[in-house]
Design a protein around this motif. Structure first.
Motif, PDB file in Angstrom:
ATOM      1  N   VAL A 474     -22.918  79.933 -37.461  1.00 58.96           N
ATOM      2  CA  VAL A 474     -22.837  81.085 -36.560  1.00 58.96           C
ATOM      3  C   VAL A 474     -21.369  81.318 -36.231  1.00 58.96           C
ATOM      4  CG1 VAL A 474     -23.567  82.067 -34.366  1.00 58.96           C
ATOM      5  CG2 VAL A 474     -25.072  80.496 -35.582  1.00 58.96           C
ATOM      6  N   GLY A 475     -20.865  82.514 -36.522  1.00 57.35           N
ATOM      7  CA  GLY A 475     -19.458  82.801 -36.268  1.00 57.35           C
ATOM      8  C   GLY A 475     -18.533  81.886 -37.047  1.00 57.35           C
ATOM      9  N   GLY A 476     -19.012  81.316 -38.154  1.00 57.27           N
ATOM     10  CA  GLY A 476     -18.218  80.394 -38.955  1.00 57.27           C
ATOM     11  C   GLY A 476     -18.373  78.943 -38.546  1.00 57.27           C
ATOM     12  N   TYR A 477     -19.031  78.645 -37.393  1.00 57.45           N
ATOM     13  CA  TYR A 477     -19.189  77.294 -36.888  1.00 57.45           C
ATOM     14  C   TYR A 477     -20.622  76.802 -37.085  1.00 57.45           C
ATOM     15  CZ  TYR A 477     -14.704  78.025 -34.559  1.00 57.45           C
ATOM     16  OH  TYR A 477     -13.390  78.274 -34.286  1.00 57.45           O
ATOM     17  N   VAL A 478     -20.768  75.476 -37.211  1.00 62.45           N
ATOM     18  CA  VAL A 478     -22.092  74.877 -37.373  1.00 62.45           C
ATOM     19  C   VAL A 478     -22.721  74.731 -35.994  1.00 62.45           C
ATOM     20  CG1 VAL A 478     -23.360  72.845 -38.154  1.00 62.45           C
ATOM     21  CG2 VAL A 478     -21.391  73.665 -39.463  1.00 62.45           C
ATOM     22  N   ALA A 479     -23.886  75.365 -35.809  1.00 64.50           N
ATOM     23  CA  ALA A 479     -24.546  75.389 -34.506  1.00 64.50           C
ATOM     24  C   ALA A 479     -26.008  75.012 -34.661  1.00 64.50           C
ATOM     25  CB  ALA A 479     -24.422  76.774 -33.870  1.00 64.50           C
ATOM     26  N   GLY A 480     -26.603  74.539 -33.561  1.00 62.76           N
ATOM     27  CA  GLY A 480     -28.011  74.195 -33.553  1.00 62.76           C
ATOM     28  C   GLY A 480     -28.877  75.430 -33.584  1.00 62.76           C
ATOM     29  N   ALA A 481     -30.012  75.339 -34.285  1.00 67.99           N
ATOM     30  CA  ALA A 481     -30.976  76.441 -34.359  1.00 67.99           C
ATOM     31  C   ALA A 481     -32.345  75.898 -33.976  1.00 67.99           C
ATOM     32  CB  ALA A 481     -30.987  77.063 -35.745  1.00 67.99           C
ATOM     33  N   GLY A 482     -32.440  75.368 -32.738  1.00 67.44           N
ATOM     34  CA  GLY A 482     -33.662  74.697 -32.316  1.00 67.44           C
ATOM     35  C   GLY A 482     -33.561  73.238 -32.714  1.00 67.44           C
ATOM     36  N   VAL A 483     -32.557  72.519 -32.146  1.00 71.91           N
ATOM     37  CA  VAL A 483     -32.274  71.141 -32.550  1.00 71.91           C
ATOM     38  C   VAL A 483     -33.549  70.309 -32.540  1.00 71.91           C
ATOM     39  CG1 VAL A 483     -31.012  69.056 -31.960  1.00 71.91           C
ATOM     40  CG2 VAL A 483     -29.907  71.282 -31.760  1.00 71.91           C
ATOM     41  N   ASP A 484     -33.823  69.629 -33.656  1.00 66.91           N
ATOM     42  CA  ASP A 484     -35.054  68.831 -33.776  1.00 66.91           C
ATOM     43  C   ASP A 484     -34.754  67.667 -34.714  1.00 66.91           C
ATOM     44  OD1 ASP A 484     -37.517  67.720 -34.101  1.00 66.91           O
ATOM     45  OD2 ASP A 484     -38.502  69.531 -34.848  1.00 66.91           O
ATOM     46  N   GLU A 485     -34.467  66.492 -34.130  1.00 65.68           N
ATOM     47  CA  GLU A 485     -34.114  65.340 -34.951  1.00 65.68           C
ATOM     48  C   GLU A 485     -35.311  64.847 -35.759  1.00 65.68           C
ATOM     49  OE1 GLU A 485     -31.373  61.349 -34.532  1.00 65.68           O
ATOM     50  OE2 GLU A 485     -32.447  62.078 -32.775  1.00 65.68           O
TER      51      GLU A 485
END
Length: 502
Positions: A474-485
């Motif tokens: 997102v916006g060039g950065y790695v972001a969580g999309a519903g973090v689920d380990e």
């Protein structure tokens, strides 16, 4: 005298008369040291030397220009390094001292103040005061001591009242009460309209009394009781083997009760410091005057104007959306990397669209979160390259090279995990926070400082595509999309932007 000599002459072709003039001109200019102020010779040989009266230098000709011979021949007083003969600088008078000075460096003079006091030291003690003698310059020339005169006694008798320390005088030459046990002494001076007080001492008692009000304080010699204002203090408080008695006059049955006071002076002043946790009991009031102890277990809450989250709810109009919303999102206009390599604004993405996972594998969007910002802060990097709600997780790397999730507000993030808004990590307390981390970016790792972004109100709409836990770009950065380990192994994940370029 000539200033037009030519050092290329005489020549063999010159007539005899010209040869003489030329030689005379050369001799004249040389006699004047070839000084440019008075001579102007031509065709000087290389290495010729002259004296330049304009600058005080001897100069040498190199065939084109003159240069100073200061290093060898020139002496300039303003640039002298050292006096040819050293001189002595001296101080005389009350302060003496001297030092040798030759100009090669700074000197210091150790000054000595002449002794004028033949008896130095400390003067004065508990019974003496110092006596100092000074000269016209303020110097102490002598020091001695003088004894302090203390009064030994104050005279008085049974028939005469003497004043102690008063304006009306008194004799300080005997015992305070003289030798008569019935003597009295006035204590202090009195002004107009005031009554004096007297100290007295006789065979039965001693004490203090006023001429207008009688006894003030009396010590009774017969029973060793102290009487204050006519009241025997032994009758008020006495020590009886550790038990203390007290006598209080008045009607206890009709006495008014004591009230705590409010800040405005009315009854009840309650200061609340703000306690945390769930109380067992509360003190409260319905009318502001009568306060009671309340049991919080009997409380009933019908509705709340605003609520960030609820652990349990019997019924709520937004309970389902809260349970299915990870609530950590981005504003409209934020660009998301799609599976085909293009980028789209986050608000245009729909369920079923395929975005690029941070592991380099396309992943389908399962749902779209669309919460409002509410009471959360909106954050950004100092270069404004990304905007996000404060608890959203971004992928980072620490100084030791270890990679893991980061959040500016991990406490809020853990609350959302606790209520089921996100599944979260196996250890929800492991999120990093604070400054000093580098963030995963399409161009590698970027060190960024996080700041608050102003201008976003509670009604700001936010968006997040949910991918079942796979991180997105997102916006060039790695972001969580519903973090689920449980759905994505973050322990094994390592960011490598080359995986997205294959």
């Amino acid at each position: 005298m000539s200033n037009t000599s030519d050092f290329s002459k005489p020549q063999v072709t010159d007539p005899y008369v010209d040869v003489t003039a030329e030689i005379n001109a050369l001799a004249c200019d040389l006699a004047q040291g070839l000084d440019p102020a008075t001579t102007n010779p031509a065709n000087l040989p290389v290495g010729a030397v002259r004296f330049n009266s304009a600058n005080g230098f001897w100069e040498k000709f190199n065939g084109t220009a003159w240069s100073a011979l200061a290093a060898v021949y020139n002496v300039v007083a303003a640039q002298a390094k050292k006096l040819q003969q050293a001189v002595t600088l001296a101080l005389t008078g009350d302060i003496t001292g001297s030092a040798s000075f030759d100009g090669s460096g700074n000197v210091s003079i150790a000054a000595t103040l002449s002794n004028v006091n033949p008896n130095p030291g400390t003067a004065g003690d508990a019974t003496t005061v110092p006596v100092l003698t000074t000269n016209a310059k303020g110097q102490v020339t002598a020091m001695a001591t003088a004894a302090i005169a203390f009064p030994s006694s104050i005279a008085g008798n049974a028939g005469t009242v003497s004043t102690v320390g008063g304006a009306s005088g008194g004799t300080v030459n005997g015992n305070l009460f003289a030798s008569n046990p019935g003597g009295e002494a006035q204590v202090g001076a009195v002004g107009a309209g005031q009554n004096p007080a007297y100290l007295y001492n006789n065979a039965s008692a001693w004490g203090l009394y006023s001429a207008s009000g009688g006894s003030i304080v009396t010590f009774n010699r017969s029973n060793n009781h102290v009487v204050v204002g006519g009241v025997d203090t032994t009758a008020i408080v006495q020590n009886n083997g550790g038990t203390y008695g007290i006598n209080i006059s008045g009607n206890a049955a009709t006495a008014s009760r004591a009230h705590p006071l409010r800040a405005d002076g009315a009854a009840w002043d309650l200061n609340w410091s703000g306690q945390g946790g769930q109380p067992t009991w509360l003190v409260g009031s319905n009318d502001g005057a009568n306060f009671y102890v309340w049991n919080p277990s009997n409380f009933s809450v019908n509705y709340a104007t605003t609520a960030n989250y609820a652990r349990t709810a019997g019924s709520a109009t937004v309970a389902d959306s809260l349970a299915n919303c990870n609530c950590t999102c981005f504003p409209a206009g934020t660009r998301v990397l799609m599976a085909d390599g293009t980028q789209r604004s986050i608000e245009t993405i729909r369920p079923g669209d395929r975005v690029m996972g941070a592991d380099g594998k396309p992943v389908a969007v399962l749902a779209i979160d669309r919460p409002l910002l509410g009471d959360r802060r909106m954050l950004t990097f100092e270069d404004a390259s990304l905007l996000w709600s404060e608890e959203h997780a971004l992928w980072t790397c620490d100084a030791a090279g270890k990679q893991w999730w980061w959040s500016a507000n991990p406490g809020r993030w853990r609350l959302e995990a606790a209520v089921g808004a996100i599944r979260g990590l196996k250890d929800n307390g492991s999120l990093r926070t604070g400054q000093g981390h580098v963030f995963a970016h399409l161009e590698g790792w970027r060190e960024r400082r996080v700041v608050e972004a102003p201008g976003f109100g509670p009604a700001t709409p936010l968006y997040l595509p949910l991918t079942g836990g796979v991180p997105i770009v997102v916006g060039g950065y790695v972001a969580g999309a519903g973090v689920d380990e449980w759905g994505f192994d973050y322990a094994a994940f390592r960011w490598d932007p080359r995986a997205l370029r294959r």
